[in-house]
Design a protein around this motif. Structure first.
Motif: not given
Lengths: 374, 374
Positions: A113, A118-119, A128, A133, B79-80, B101, B105, B110-111
């Motif tokens: 998910l 948010t950001s 991305d 990914y 980076n995840q 998050e 971030s 990335r979350l």
DNA sequence: ATGAAAGCGCTAACAA
DNA sequence: TTGTTAGCGCTTTCAT
């Protein structure tokens, strides 16, 4: 690292953790075979029973797990799909996610998910996720901008969009039918004798906001006898719905019905009415949209139109899997039909308090309330 | 692919989408430089202005985006980060996710959210995330089994656990303080004159269930004068809380207070009481745990103990980032202090309906209600 | 400043 | 059946 003053912090010695990643080469050496044999043995390819045994034991002893990035690079796929959604606080998106997860995990994919709210913007998320990914993504954008459409057009990753897109965009899309949904609600309220209806929308610059506003306008146009208008809440949340409804209900003359743009706004509206000492549905009828679990849990039960979140999620997942399998297939647009679920908040007469479990549309106890639509 | 009969399906021609991924080699050729120069230009390494311009234009024209799996394989990181949670339907986990998050971030990660609840167990999720999909993970397990502990010990990926672990596990952990939390609630109810208290727990074979049950038992032991017992709901949900409370409230003698194991059960309990014609807090006081937004929204407001979800999420993220930076640092255990938020559902006397917005603990309007704890 | 080449960990084509 | 080898796309020495 800063920690709250209210917190207690304890520090222990770290046990020697295996922070090193063991590779297939080490497994092969340990088993006394080549890396190719190790790979074959591990992946169920043809290999002698003896080799398989040796390799499996070596892998076990060393705690080998295949590196996902290397495997993905080699194979050209990640076995991951993404569901990107702006507002995971809204239960309707959780319902969709659950439906999506059921379908994709049955096909051997993991679902991740990505919260776009948010950001980062949805454009960033699309870009991305388009970097490889995931093998595909399902996107629930709150706003469809030209920038988003352009990012969607460019990404090499298969995409399914939940929500309405311009006709020019030929992407797989799953939509609700807001026009019919709002018509079901307005027709119902008119049947129940309501004549002064206010639509409490969420932000009308969002796609759902614009569609539901237009649907409401079309629906009331079919009933020239009733009076109707729209106001906007700041957000599709209970708190924003409460604030907006409070304003509406203190005006004179007070309307006799509120059509909320979603269940959260509807629940906020019920609370506002109750806090003002009004009875629901005696003084004011209130309806929602989405038929979330909360609608059956609140008292009085919130009449709501079900936009088929579960079905939309399921269909979106199916469309995505189909596109991954056949990348050049024609684009499909699926529209899911809504259905009205009448509960206490909009009836002409109030029922006495009854002892019955909070019900959701999937429960048998709710079937009495449900009316077919379309 | 099967589609619902109720749905409308339209099919369009697919525009020629660029389903092919353009590589850095193609960019280099297009720009007339080597792949090394292209890579340097794209990543801000030393390169002549002329080269940078050529490469950037080529990348733009070709719509180049660096492949994530190749980059990850080369660089050894993705980076995840992942947040793995069983029950995303519970608003408290959404609150934690939002806090997490925000922190990750800000550090350039990335979350992704992995839902462990639906199809796969947390053990599978830990194993899978340990394959290198992510650089670290925050885990909120509902149940801590030996198998999970073993998977946790084996994974090469940095982990932070939200919740209680056995003392033998030396992992970074962030915990709530259930003992103090339950004591705050019970002390409050005794102060308000309640003397017959029932604890409506969720499943007691879960970690939160067991801890809150034990906390309740310890809290009532400090008040020998009151009568207390525990029952279990099937789940930490509104519906399960409703069903369990309905049973409790129909017994004789009826208790004068319900301590629910979380807000959802508490809300279900309020609905059950209301449906039975009881007044809250007149006939029965009801409290929750978690202080979710819903607690401030329901009428009457649900007294709840705040377990610091936002802070726990934030601290967990900080611990994870610290561990990634310094993999062999000692393990930290942080305990976040709870605070009691008193609302209408547990007061000795009922207040008349007041016009005030639904409030959450962060809002100023709530400060009057709040009592400091510890 | 630039290019050639090695190599991250894995799978698959090819040879033996 | 097995081992050798190429190569997925990228970054980064190491020469030039």
């Amino acid at each position: 690292m800063e920690l709250s003053r209210a917190s207690t912090v304890n520090v222990y010695n770290t046990r020697g953790r295996a922070l090193v990643r063991v590779t297939i080469t080490q497994v092969a050496v340990h088993a006394g075979v080549s890396v190719a044999s190790a790979s074959r043995a591990l992946n169920g390819q043809i290999a002698s029973a003896k080799t398989v045994a040796k390799v499996q034991q070596a892998a076990e002893e060393l705690g080998y797990v295949a590196d996902a990035t290397a495997q993905s690079l080699k194979l050209g796929r990640t076995n991951q799909l993404a569901y990107a959604v702006a507002d995971i606080g809204n239960p309707v998106y959780v319902e969709m996610m659950t439906a999506i997860e059921r379908v994709v995990s049955a096909s051997g994919y993991r679902l991740v998910l990505s919260s776009t709210g948010t950001s980062s913007s949805s454009v960033d998320v699309v870009r991305d996720l388009g970097r490889g990914y995931v093998d595909g993504m399902i996107l629930s954008p709150l706003r469809v901008t030209d920038e988003l459409l352009s990012a969607l057009a460019k990404t090499p990753t298969p995409v399914v969009v939940l929500g309405r897109l311009p006709d020019s965009a030929t992407l797989d899309t799953v939509r609700a039918d807001s026009i019919t949904a709002m018509r079901l609600l307005v027709d119902h309220l008119v049947e129940e004798g309501r004549g002064d209806v206010v639509f409490v929308n969420g932000p009308s610059d969002t796609t759902p906001g614009a569609l539901r506003r237009d649907g409401f306008a079309a629906a009331v146009a079919a009933h020239p006898a009733i009076s109707a208008r729209s106001v906007g809440a700041d957000d599709f949340t209970i708190a924003a719905g409460y604030a907006a409804a409070l304003r509406v209900l203190q005006e004179h003359p007070r309307p006799d019905a509120i059509v909320a743009a979603n269940d959260l706004i509807g629940i906020g509206s019920i609370q506002a009415a109750t806090d003002l000492g009004l009875t629901v549905p005696g003084d004011i009828a209130i309806t929602g949209v989405d038929n979330t679990e909360l609608a059956g849990v609140i008292r009085p039960g919130l009449t709501s139109v079900d936009l088929g979140a579960e079905e939309r999620g399921r269909v979106a997942a199916e469309l995505l899997l189909a596109r991954i399998e056949e990348p050049n297939r024609p684009a499909h647009t699926v529209t899911v039909a809504p259905s009205l679920v009448v509960r206490g908040s909009s009836r002409a007469r109030t029922q006495g308090p009854a002892v019955s479990p909070p019900s959701h549309r999937t429960e048998a106890s709710d079937l009495n309330d449900e009316r077919a639509a379309r």
